[in-house]
Design an enzyme around this catalytic site. Structure first.
Site, PDB file in Angstrom:
ATOM      1  N   ASP A 151       0.841  -1.205   0.000  1.00  0.00           N
ATOM      2  CA  ASP A 151       0.000   0.000   0.000  1.00  0.00           C
ATOM      3  C   ASP A 151       0.877   1.256   0.000  1.00  0.00           C
ATOM      4  O   ASP A 151       1.702   1.440   0.908  1.00  0.00           O
ATOM      5  CB  ASP A 151      -0.886  -0.081   1.259  1.00  0.00           C
ATOM      6  CG  ASP A 151      -2.028   0.898   1.238  1.00  0.00           C
ATOM      7  OD1 ASP A 151      -2.068   1.750   0.340  1.00  0.00           O
ATOM      8  OD2 ASP A 151      -2.875   0.812   2.146  1.00  0.00           O
ATOM      9  N   ASP A 226     -10.566   4.005  -1.423  1.00  0.00           N
ATOM     10  CA  ASP A 226     -11.181   2.991  -0.551  1.00  0.00           C
ATOM     11  C   ASP A 226     -12.684   2.841  -0.754  1.00  0.00           C
ATOM     12  O   ASP A 226     -13.406   3.820  -0.901  1.00  0.00           O
ATOM     13  CB  ASP A 226     -10.930   3.348   0.919  1.00  0.00           C
ATOM     14  CG  ASP A 226      -9.488   3.078   1.315  1.00  0.00           C
ATOM     15  OD1 ASP A 226      -8.642   2.942   0.417  1.00  0.00           O
ATOM     16  OD2 ASP A 226      -9.237   3.008   2.523  1.00  0.00           O
TER      17      ASP A 226
HETATM   18  C1  GAL Z   1      -5.656   2.142   2.802  1.00  0.00           C
HETATM   19  C2  GAL Z   1      -6.109   0.994   1.925  1.00  0.00           C
HETATM   20  C3  GAL Z   1      -7.088   0.157   2.716  1.00  0.00           C
HETATM   21  C4  GAL Z   1      -6.405  -0.336   3.974  1.00  0.00           C
HETATM   22  C5  GAL Z   1      -5.824   0.814   4.763  1.00  0.00           C
HETATM   23  C6  GAL Z   1      -4.988   0.330   5.932  1.00  0.00           C
HETATM   24  O1  GAL Z   1      -4.751   2.919   2.112  1.00  0.00           O
HETATM   25  O2  GAL Z   1      -6.694   1.486   0.762  1.00  0.00           O
HETATM   26  O3  GAL Z   1      -7.556  -0.913   1.924  1.00  0.00           O
HETATM   27  O4  GAL Z   1      -5.390  -1.243   3.608  1.00  0.00           O
HETATM   28  O5  GAL Z   1      -5.015   1.634   3.964  1.00  0.00           O
HETATM   29  O6  GAL Z   1      -4.384   1.381   6.642  1.00  0.00           O
END
Ligand code: GAL
Length: 404
Positions: A151, A226
């Site tokens: 990520d 998200d």
């Molecule tokens: C976001 C991601 C989510 C989750 C989250 C965790 O950036 O899109 O799916 O993984 O971080 O902090």
């Protein structure tokens, strides 16, 4: 120069060995069909613990989900502790023994996924992999990890934008180049472990990731920001996938984010529309709900074998949108056996009788007279024609499997 050859040889050997063992089948590429499983984030978020993950594994088995294909148990953000003096990362108190957890998950016939970031910190401000890519990849392999979600998080603001400030075309080009290199770097680190590890990019679709995801080794890449358990958000994400079909296929998939089926206040029709749309999109099916509160309706949606067969069709041809008029859209995808699936979505606030709307069978690869099966109703409808009328509920969908 010599070093370059050594690296190339190492990567070659790693690729050869990972291909040879990919999912136990010597010829199948990793993620030959869209990955299916469960992920901790949508429900547990930062609270997830070892106990929750073990329970999710147990429930995947007892609910029947494992047996229809949900095999990845993916731990998302917040498992990381700190690095020791040698830079080795340890899990935090919520995950006292990751190898023991991995053994437990594997003993159930499931696979284990994990999460990190190319930046110094993850999105929840836990330890990222920057500068420790090889070390972390080796750690995952030692834990028998099968899936990595990587990520972008702090790599974006903290690294890319600080290295090349501003929004000029030159700055953006340089920022995105750094991003691609960071993703490639972890791909090579994973390859070097020799373990087949599904590689999932999460950078919210920046820089049209579908155009270059496969070049940096991605098996899937998020195409959006998200998801939330709101029908507005789910339908916006679904509709935004139009045009992306040609970038997906066996081994490399568009990822419109994890499922919210069973979360929030989604109605039966909304849950079905979400699941059906993700199946049409050949999307990864990563349930994001609390499996200990699985209602019979939600279980039936998540384990619907005909819907899953559409998602997992070996041709891997994602649906295209063939018709859109106001709240009504028709999407279609051909299947490996020569049949085709046509989905009618009603994103609007009222029930629609589709009066005056053609099914566009030809664009779907079918023709007047083909036989239709209503998948959600599990009902054969006999031959249909373009003008066959359907009623689609508010926020609902009709999914028709069409055979000659
Ligand atoms: C976001 C991601 C989510 C989750 C989250 C965790 O950036 O899109 O799916 O993984 O971080 O902090």
């Amino acid at each position: 120069m010599r070093r370059y050859h050594l690296n190339a040889l190492l990567v070659f050997l790693a690729v050869a060995s990972s291909l040879a063992t990919a999912q136990g089948n010597p010829t199948a590429p990793l993620a030959a069909t869209p990955p299916m499983g469960w992920n901790s984030w949508n429900w547990f978020a930062e609270k997830v613990t070892d106990k929750d993950v073990r329970q999710a594994a147990d429930l995947l088995v007892s609910s029947g989900m494992r047996d229809v294909g949900y095999v990845y148990v993916n731990i998302d953000d917040t498992w990381q502790g700190s690095r020791d003096k040698d830079g080795n990362l340890h899990s935090n108190d919520k995950f006292p023994d990751m190898k023991a957890l991995s053994d437990y998950v594997h003993s159930k016939g499931l696979k284990l996924g994990i999460y990190s970031s190319p930046g110094p910190k993850t999105c929840a401000r836990f330890e990222g992999s920057m500068g420790h890519e090889d070390q972390d990849a080796q750690l995952y392999a030692a834990w028998d990890i099968d899936y990595l979600k990587y990520d972008l998080c702090s790599f974006h603001n903290g690294v890319m934008r600080e290295s090349h400030p501003g929004d000029s075309p030159e700055a953006m080009t340089a920022q995105y180049k750094m991003m691609r290199q960071a993703y490639q770097k972890m791909h090579l680190a994973l390859l070097k472990t020799g373990r087949p590890i599904v590689y999932s990019l999460c950078q919210y679709g920046f820089d049209s990731v579908w155009q270059w995801g496969p070049d940096v080794g991605a098996n899937l890449w998020r195409t959006t920001g998200d998801i939330t358990p709101s029908f507005d958000r789910i339908s916006l994400i679904g509709r935004e996938q139009a045009g992306l079909a040609r970038y997906a296929g066996p081994g490399h998939w568009n990822d419109p984010d994890m499922l919210e089926v069973g979360n929030g206040k989604l109605t039966l029709d909304e849950n079905r529309t979400h699941m059906g749309m993700w199946a049409m999109l050949a999307a990864p099916l990563l349930a994001g709900n609390n499996l200990s509160q699985l209602s019979p309706d939600v279980n039936a949606i998540l384990t619907n074998r005909e819907i899953i067969a559409i998602d997992q069709d070996v041709l891997g041809q994602e649906a295209n949108r063939i018709f859109a008029e106001g709240p009504i859209e028709i999407w279609a995808r051909p299947l490996a056996d020569g049949s085709t699936v046509l989905a009618i979505f009603n994103f609007g606030e009222q029930r629609s009788y589709l009066r005056g709307i053609s099914l566009h069978l030809q664009e779907a690869g079918a023709a007047n007279g083909w036989h239709a099966r209503d998948v959600w109703m599990a009902k054969d409808l006999g031959p249909i024609v373009d003008s066959t009328p359907f009623t689609v509920p508010r926020h609902g969908s009709v999914i028709l499997h069409l055979t000659k």
